[in-house]
Design a protein around this motif. Structure first.
Motif, PDB file in Angstrom:
ATOM      1  N   MET A   1       0.808  -1.056  -0.279  1.00  0.00           N
ATOM      2  CA  MET A   1       0.078   0.157   0.054  1.00  0.00           C
ATOM      3  C   MET A   1       1.008   1.254  -0.122  1.00  0.00           C
ATOM      4  N   THR A   2       2.070   1.024   0.535  1.00  0.00           N
ATOM      5  CA  THR A   2       2.959   2.409   0.666  1.00  0.00           C
ATOM      6  C   THR A   2       3.237   2.876  -0.638  1.00  0.00           C
ATOM      7  N   GLU A   3       3.572   1.939  -1.694  1.00  0.00           N
ATOM      8  CA  GLU A   3       4.350   2.367  -2.713  1.00  0.00           C
ATOM      9  C   GLU A   3       3.324   3.148  -3.596  1.00  0.00           C
ATOM     10  N   PRO A   4       1.935   2.719  -3.787  1.00  0.00           N
ATOM     11  CA  PRO A   4       1.060   3.583  -4.469  1.00  0.00           C
ATOM     12  C   PRO A   4       0.876   4.869  -4.159  1.00  0.00           C
ATOM     13  N   VAL A   5       0.718   4.977  -2.722  1.00  0.00           N
ATOM     14  CA  VAL A   5       0.636   6.268  -1.828  1.00  0.00           C
ATOM     15  C   VAL A   5       1.852   7.260  -2.223  1.00  0.00           C
ATOM     16  N   TYR A  36       4.361   4.725   9.901  1.00  0.00           N
ATOM     17  CA  TYR A  36       3.710   5.104   8.510  1.00  0.00           C
ATOM     18  C   TYR A  36       3.958   6.477   8.165  1.00  0.00           C
TER      19      TYR A  36
END
Length: 172
Positions: A1-5, A36
């Motif tokens: 989820m971190t990479e798309p954000v 995060y």
């Protein structure tokens, strides 16, 4: 989820993240949430502002302990709902020194002092970072005090900038 954000925020040139309702983060998720937010701040070089009831206490406890040791005992009506912004130091380690250098360059370019030699601050970048910890407020205060202490015959130099402060003296 971190990479798309991270990708979406980079593409939209995000420079500020506002976390509204930090008081609603459950105690069990506080460490994960702050990890995060720290990750986003480090990867995107953005400012993060936390707001919500008791944000100051929650952010201080969350950043230092990664959990709430106990809820503040202050009555709800007196708890602050003012936003809190965590300020991180500007890094100087290899690959990230450009930010610190650009800050020093801007200070150096804007110093209007008698006998000031351009580049003086850049020549002392490592020493100034060690003295200020990379924090803008400390750097600003140090440069301001040094400029005030320098007289018309003495330029701002290493002797002024790196000398430990003496509260009884007019020189920093």
């Amino acid at each position: 989820m971190t990479e798309p954000v991270v990708h979406a925020m980079r593409e939209s040139r995000t420079s500020l993240i506002l976390i509204d309702g930090v008081d609603r983060i459950h105690d069990s998720g506080l460490a994960t949430a702050f990890d995060y937010f720290d990750c986003l701040q480090a990867r995107l070089r953005v400012s993060v502002i936390y707001s919500g009831r008791g944000a100051t206490d929650i952010v201080n406890e969350g950043l230092h302990n990664r959990r709430r040791t106990e809820r503040p005992r202050t009555s709800e009506q007196y708890r602050s709902s003012l936003p809190v912004m965590r300020i991180s130091p500007i890094p100087l380690q290899a690959g990230q020194e450009g930010g610190w250098r650009s800050v020093l360059q801007r200070y150096d370019d804007n110093l209007r002092l008698y006998n000031h030699k351009p580049g003086t601050l850049l020549d002392l970048e490592e020493e100034l970072h060690a003295r200020t910890g990379g924090y803008m407020d400390s750097l600003d205060q140090l440069i301001c005090q040094t400029a005030q202490a320098a007289d018309s015959s003495t330029p701002v130099n290493e002797d002024y900038l790196l000398k430990p402060s003496d509260p009884t003296s007019r020189r920093p």
